[in-house]
Scaffold this motif. Structure first.
Motif, PDB file in Angstrom:
ATOM      1  N   ASP A  41      70.772  13.819 -38.785  1.00 27.25           N
ATOM      2  CA  ASP A  41      70.566  12.549 -38.092  1.00 27.25           C
ATOM      3  C   ASP A  41      69.433  11.775 -38.761  1.00 27.25           C
ATOM      4  O   ASP A  41      68.269  11.892 -38.378  1.00 27.25           O
ATOM      5  N   PRO A  42      69.753  10.957 -39.766  1.00 26.82           N
ATOM      6  CA  PRO A  42      68.692  10.202 -40.455  1.00 26.82           C
ATOM      7  C   PRO A  42      68.072   9.124 -39.592  1.00 26.82           C
ATOM      8  O   PRO A  42      67.000   8.605 -39.923  1.00 26.82           O
ATOM      9  N   PHE A  43      68.726   8.780 -38.478  1.00 27.52           N
ATOM     10  CA  PHE A  43      68.201   7.729 -37.599  1.00 27.52           C
ATOM     11  C   PHE A  43      67.055   8.226 -36.716  1.00 27.52           C
ATOM     12  O   PHE A  43      66.356   7.421 -36.104  1.00 27.52           O
ATOM     13  N   ALA A  44      66.865   9.543 -36.646  1.00 29.73           N
ATOM     14  CA  ALA A  44      65.827  10.102 -35.773  1.00 29.73           C
ATOM     15  C   ALA A  44      64.433   9.623 -36.168  1.00 29.73           C
ATOM     16  O   ALA A  44      63.555   9.489 -35.317  1.00 29.73           O
ATOM     17  N   GLU A  45      64.232   9.357 -37.463  1.00 27.21           N
ATOM     18  CA  GLU A  45      62.919   8.941 -37.937  1.00 27.21           C
ATOM     19  C   GLU A  45      62.825   7.439 -38.178  1.00 27.21           C
ATOM     20  O   GLU A  45      61.828   6.959 -38.710  1.00 27.21           O
ATOM     21  N   VAL A  46      63.847   6.713 -37.773  1.00 20.79           N
ATOM     22  CA  VAL A  46      63.866   5.261 -37.976  1.00 20.79           C
ATOM     23  C   VAL A  46      63.377   4.563 -36.711  1.00 20.79           C
ATOM     24  O   VAL A  46      63.858   4.846 -35.615  1.00 20.79           O
ATOM     25  N   GLU A  47      62.422   3.660 -36.864  1.00 24.40           N
ATOM     26  CA  GLU A  47      61.934   2.912 -35.712  1.00 24.40           C
ATOM     27  C   GLU A  47      63.015   1.973 -35.201  1.00 24.40           C
ATOM     28  O   GLU A  47      63.775   1.388 -35.982  1.00 24.40           O
TER      29      GLU A  47
END
Length: 343
Positions: A53-59
């Protein structure tokens, strides 16, 4: 820092990398329709490498989109999809992104827009200052790339896909070649490689077609249009041969082995997208290059592409508001839209 529009220097292999991205687009929009058989869908899904899940670290990460909402895909062509998928193999600075595409599928599913963002575009990268946009992937992988594109465009990214490039010729050959119209003789000034007319090109021939620079007014930007013309030809070939089980099976298997995607972008999600957009034809897909004012040099001497924010920002706003179809139609003359005939 900018200069009048002129040729951007790129390595010849960039056409090799950018062209594989079309396989992703075709897979996302068409694989679901062919993959009615559960076993084939399962085979495709098992071939696709997963990125977590690359979105986990996206603000300000987007919430999962509803099936009826617009969908925005960030598609990258990288020299290493495996290291992108396995954090233990990640090595900062080792991964490169040679093709960056924002794919917009509107809520009404009556069109699609594919915007190529030049990899040398000079942008702000969170935590790293200004740099070429492809450096975001090198600095911080998928999450930083998503954050950078979202900050640059104001467009919510719903899914993230990376490809490698070893099998792009096989993709074309799995379709028994693609038909490309050449409006005038193409050569190096001494030898004609392709005569004026319609050609059924193999993967190697199409690569040669895209690599040819002689006579192109905009140099490598002109080559991007030839790459997009190839993409359009592949989409057309798939649309015209969806009932050819053997051809489609070989093609989608080849594509799926070249793709890595976020965990949320399952084969079921791809199938649902296809079902909602099954009425799209090749003419409904707008290929374009992000508006740019020219090339230039950064303060530290790097050769860069300067985006034209006066044209770029309204286009991105239209995509964010799900008004891209009408915006492109009304502003075609102001945008770098792929024409019907490509020189």
């Amino acid at each position: 820092m900018s200069s009048p529009r002129r040729h951007a220097r790129t390595e010849a292999r960039r056409s090799h990398r950018a062209l594989a991205v079309v396989g992703v687009l075709v897979l996302l929009l068409a694989a679901g329709g062919f993959g009615a058989a559960w076993w084939f869908q399962h085979q495709l899904d098992s071939n696709i490498e997963r990125l977590g899940d690359p979105f986990a670290e996206v603000e300000n990460s987007p919430a999962p989109e509803e099936e009826t909402e617009a969908v925005n895909l960030l598609v990258l062509g990288s020299d290493s999809r495996i290291s992108a998928g396995d954090p233990s193999q990640w090595e900062a600075g080792a991964q490169r992104t040679d093709a960056i595409m924002l794919v917009h599928l509107p809520a009404n599913r009556k069109s699609a827009q594919v915007v190529s963002i030049p990899r040398d575009s000079w942008v702000d990268i969170p935590g790293h200052g200004q740099a070429k946009i492809n450096a975001a992937f090198s600095y911080g992988g998928p999450s930083l790339m998503i954050q950078t594109v979202q900050d640059l465009t104001g467009v919510r990214i719903d899914h993230f896909v990376v490809t490698d490039f070893e099998s792009f010729t096989a993709m074309t050959d799995a379709l028994d070649g693609v038909r490309i119209r050449v409006p005038e003789d193409i050569g190096d000034g001494k030898t004609v490689s392709f005569h004026k007319g319609v050609h059924m090109m193999s993967g190697e021939e199409a690569l040669k077609y895209t690599r040819q620079r002689h006579g192109l007014v905009n140099g490598d930007f002109g080559r991007v249009q030839r790459q997009q013309n190839w993409m359009r030809a592949i989409l057309a070939k798939v649309n015209n041969n969806r009932n050819d089980v053997g051809m489609m099976s070989d093609f989608f298997t080849t594509v799926s082995k070249s793709v890595a995607a976020d965990d949320g972008f399952t084969i079921d999600r791809m199938r649902n997208l296809y079902m909602s957009a099954r009425g799209l034809s090749t003419n409904d897909v707008d290929f374009m290059t992000a508006p740019y004012s020219g090339t230039g040099r950064s303060d530290d001497g790097q050769s860069i592409v300067v985006l034209d924010r006066e044209r770029f920002d309204p286009l991105m706003k239209a995509i964010a508001k799900d008004e891209a179809g009408s915006y492109v139609e009304e502003h075609t003359d102001d945008l770098e839209v792929l024409p019907a005939t490509v020189k």
